[in-house]
Write an enzyme that holds these catalytic residues in place. Structure first.
Site, PDB file in Angstrom:
ATOM      1  N   ARG A  13     -10.651 115.717  69.071  1.00 44.83           N
ATOM      2  CA  ARG A  13     -11.812 116.097  69.885  1.00 44.83           C
ATOM      3  C   ARG A  13     -11.925 115.225  71.124  1.00 44.83           C
ATOM      4  NH1 ARG A  13     -15.665 115.150  64.823  1.00 44.83           N
ATOM      5  NH2 ARG A  13     -13.730 115.845  63.850  1.00 44.83           N
TER       6      ARG A  13
ATOM      7  N   LYS B 112      -4.721 106.654  58.377  1.00 42.47           N
ATOM      8  CA  LYS B 112      -4.642 107.644  57.300  1.00 42.47           C
ATOM      9  C   LYS B 112      -3.873 107.036  56.120  1.00 42.47           C
ATOM     10  CE  LYS B 112      -4.399 111.948  60.024  1.00 42.47           C
ATOM     11  NZ  LYS B 112      -5.626 112.581  59.499  1.00 42.47           N
TER      12      LYS B 112
HETATM   13  N1  BES Z   1      -5.184 115.929  62.605  1.00 40.16           N
HETATM   14  C1  BES Z   1      -6.296 115.720  61.761  1.00 40.16           C
HETATM   15  C2  BES Z   1      -6.789 116.992  61.065  1.00 40.16           C
HETATM   16  C3  BES Z   1      -5.842 117.610  60.071  1.00 40.16           C
HETATM   17  C4  BES Z   1      -5.937 117.291  58.735  1.00 40.16           C
HETATM   18  C5  BES Z   1      -4.940 118.566  60.467  1.00 40.16           C
HETATM   19  C6  BES Z   1      -5.110 117.882  57.814  1.00 40.16           C
HETATM   20  C7  BES Z   1      -4.112 119.172  59.538  1.00 40.16           C
HETATM   21  C8  BES Z   1      -4.199 118.830  58.217  1.00 40.16           C
HETATM   22  C9  BES Z   1      -7.490 115.164  62.562  1.00 40.16           C
HETATM   23  O1  BES Z   1      -7.153 114.388  63.655  1.00 40.16           O
HETATM   24  C10 BES Z   1      -8.304 114.327  61.629  1.00 40.16           C
HETATM   25  O2  BES Z   1      -7.760 113.411  61.084  1.00 40.16           O
HETATM   26  N2  BES Z   1      -9.567 114.678  61.457  1.00 40.16           N
HETATM   27  C11 BES Z   1     -10.437 113.977  60.586  1.00 40.16           C
HETATM   28  C12 BES Z   1     -11.788 113.905  61.253  1.00 40.16           C
HETATM   29  C13 BES Z   1     -12.789 113.044  60.520  1.00 40.16           C
HETATM   30  C14 BES Z   1     -12.389 111.594  60.630  1.00 40.16           C
HETATM   31  C15 BES Z   1     -14.152 113.272  61.132  1.00 40.16           C
HETATM   32  C16 BES Z   1     -10.538 114.745  59.272  1.00 40.16           C
HETATM   33  O3  BES Z   1     -10.591 115.967  59.306  1.00 40.16           O
HETATM   34  O4  BES Z   1     -10.523 114.104  58.220  1.00 40.16           O
HETATM   35 ZN    ZN Z   2      -6.828 112.351  63.226  1.00 36.77          ZN
END
Ligand code: BES
Ligand code: ZN
Ligand code: ZN
Length: 498
Positions: A350, A276
């Site tokens: 997931r 990230k």
């Molecule tokens: N933990 C994050 C989702 C999240 C984002 C929670 C902002 C709270 C605030 C999750 O693990 C994630 O990073 N999801 C990705 C999935 C994508 C790579 C398909 C996302 O939502 O960008």
């Molecule tokens: Zn994530």
């Protein structure tokens, strides 16, 4: 958490720093209600005129301070606005505003309104307790000096005009349970990630469960590998602290229904090798909010003595970057035998949930509900006041929606359209862990999870936005963890008991 007690005193007799009464906003001016009017009479002031002079209109969360000039034991009365046509949720917020307006460390008495709010008296008392406790909440573990945050001593509940003491007491007792559970979740989610790495968090959960006289079983990294939990093991393999699956169960005699609650417990989400950006990582200690929520819900359900069997499954892992971390295009084998090509290591929630859901489905419960901070797309779609819900069973979904109405924790239903199923097709494995680009991110995540629920009635709540509040609403919510979902799940399970 403040100490709550119910007292039979009147507003003028109670010996505290401040006594709180509520007032609503009418169509033409302030709607005082019987309790504020009675207090005004005892104080021998024209309360409506005084409030008008203070430009108090009864707007939601508005607070007017009225000195009692020796005519009541409490030196100060607070009149707190409920807004227009207040319901029990407005009362909860107003009670939180009252707690915030009170001076630090002082004792407060709150008059449970005898009118103005359309709800049974126990429900009103419960909302007052939840509101005051959540409004006064502050995470202080790491402060070297006392914080500027509100903190209250004792909060006494007084019955307003026509309220039965027993009703106030019953509501207070229930409110204390749901409040304590919500505070537990806030504390766990606010905890910095170094203080809750999976093995340490599992220990803490064990203690909490034992104190609540719940059964607890911890699956360690060896058990996870041996048991075929390839998703949890895979996501956890980049961290020097191994993953855990924690199972907390409440099994009351003569329960006719069994609900399994599954929580995403990523104790810190760096994204893994699909790293990230720093700005996206600042709040990622909250990525275990789902796990904290299901834990708190099972403790609340147990304290309430609900006649429903509940098992909470907490899938705990730290999503780190290292030489051992899973790579993009690695394939994991999940508990139900399905294989998944990992095309983005940041879609890790997931992967851990897939194992936990498949494991939950093995015991064929009546329903599975999972809670997760799963997708950034949920935040874009619904923001931080409304969670997304989706699932395979209308009864489960309707039950959750009813509980959301009752608790004021809003959820909104999204579809799981079969037309999108091919977004998850992989060229090397049964599934891939991301869809096509950024399309329908929340729904695609839900469709991925559905693949692991067998035929068990299931719903998924994405709390990515609602779990955390960066600004605070100045009433129920300061900056940080919200505890959203705890009261909702507790209520859902209670309703199943009939
Ligand atoms: N933990 C994050 C989702 C999240 C984002 C929670 C902002 C709270 C605030 C999750 O693990 C994630 O990073 N999801 C990705 C999935 C994508 C790579 C398909 C996302 O939502 O960008
Ligand atoms: Zn994530
Ligand atoms: Zn995550």
């Amino acid at each position: 958490m403040p100490a709550f007690e119910s007292r039979k005193h009147s507003a003028t007799e109670v010996d505290v720093a401040a006594v709180v009464v509520f007032a609503a906003k009418g169509t033409d001016g302030i709607e005082l209600g019987a309790d504020a009017a009675a207090l005004g009479k005892s104080l021998r002031v024209d309360l409506a005129a005084e409030l008008e002079a203070l430009r108090f209109e009864g707007k939601a969360g508005q607070v007017a301070r009225i000195p009692t000039r020796g005519r009541a034991k409490a030196p100060l009365a607070l009149v707190v606005g409920l807004g227009e046509d207040p319901d029990v949720h407005a009362l909860r917020r107003a009670s939180a505003a009252a707690a915030r307006a009170a001076s630090k460390d002082s004792d407060l008495a709150i008059v449970v309104p005898g009118d103005l709010v359309e709800a049974p008296v126990p429900g009103r008392a419960e909302a007052v307790v939840e509101g005051a406790g959540l409004g006064a909440y502050a995470f202080t573990t790491y402060r070297s000096k006392a914080a500027d945050a509100p903190s209250l001593g004792t909060v006494a509940l007084l019955g307003g005009q026509g309220c039965k003491h027993a009703d106030v007491k019953a509501g207070l007792e229930r409110g204390e349970i749901t409040l304590r559970a919500t505070v537990l979740t806030r504390d766990l989610v606010n905890e910095p990630p170094a203080g809750k790495r999976p093995p340490a968090l599992a220990k803490r959960v064990e203690e909490i469960a034992k104190n609540a006289r719940l059964k607890v079983k911890v699956h360690d990294e060896k058990a996870l590998l041996d048991g075929g939990f390839g998703g949890i093991a895979g996501v956890g393999q980049g961290s020097s602290e191994p993953p855990r699956l924690v199972e907390v169960s409440y099994n009351p005699p003569r329960a006719k229904t069994h609900v399994m609650l599954v929580g995403k417990g990523i104790t810190f989400d760096t994204g893994g090798v699909s790293l990230k950006p720093s700005s996206g990582m600042t709040t990622m200690k909250m990525d275990m909010a789902g796990a904290a929520t299901v834990l708190a819900a099972v403790t609340a359900v147990a304290e309430l003595g609900v006649k429903v069997k509940v098992t909470a499954l907490l899938a705990l892992a730290e999503n780190m970057v290292s030489g051992d971390a899973i790579r993009v295009s690695d394939v994991l084998t999940h508990r139900n035998g399905k294989t998944v090509e990992v095309l983005n290591t940041d879609a890790e929630g997931r992967l851990v949930l897939a194992d936990a859901l498949a494991y939950a489905a093995e015991s064929e419960p009546d329903a599975i509900v999972d809670v997760a901070t799963l997708t950034g797309a949920q935040v874009i779609a619904l923001g931080n006041k409304v969670a997304a819900v989706m699932g395979s069973d209308d009864d489960v979904l309707a039950g959750l929606e009813a509980a959301a109405e009752a608790t004021g924790e809003a959820i909104w239903r999204l579809p799981l359209p079969d037309e999108y199923r091919d977004h998850l097709d992989s060229s090397v494995a049964d599934l891939k862990n991301i869809g096509k680009g950024r399309e329908a991110g929340t729904v695609i995540a839900g469709m991925f999870l559905r693949e692991f629920t067998a035929d068990v009635p299931w719903a998924h709540i994405d709390i990515a936005g609602p779990a955390w509040d960066d600004s605070g609403d100045g009433m129920l919510q300061g900056k940080g963890a919200t505890g959203m979902g705890v009261r909702l799940l507790t209520r859902y399970v209670e309703d199943l008991a009939g």
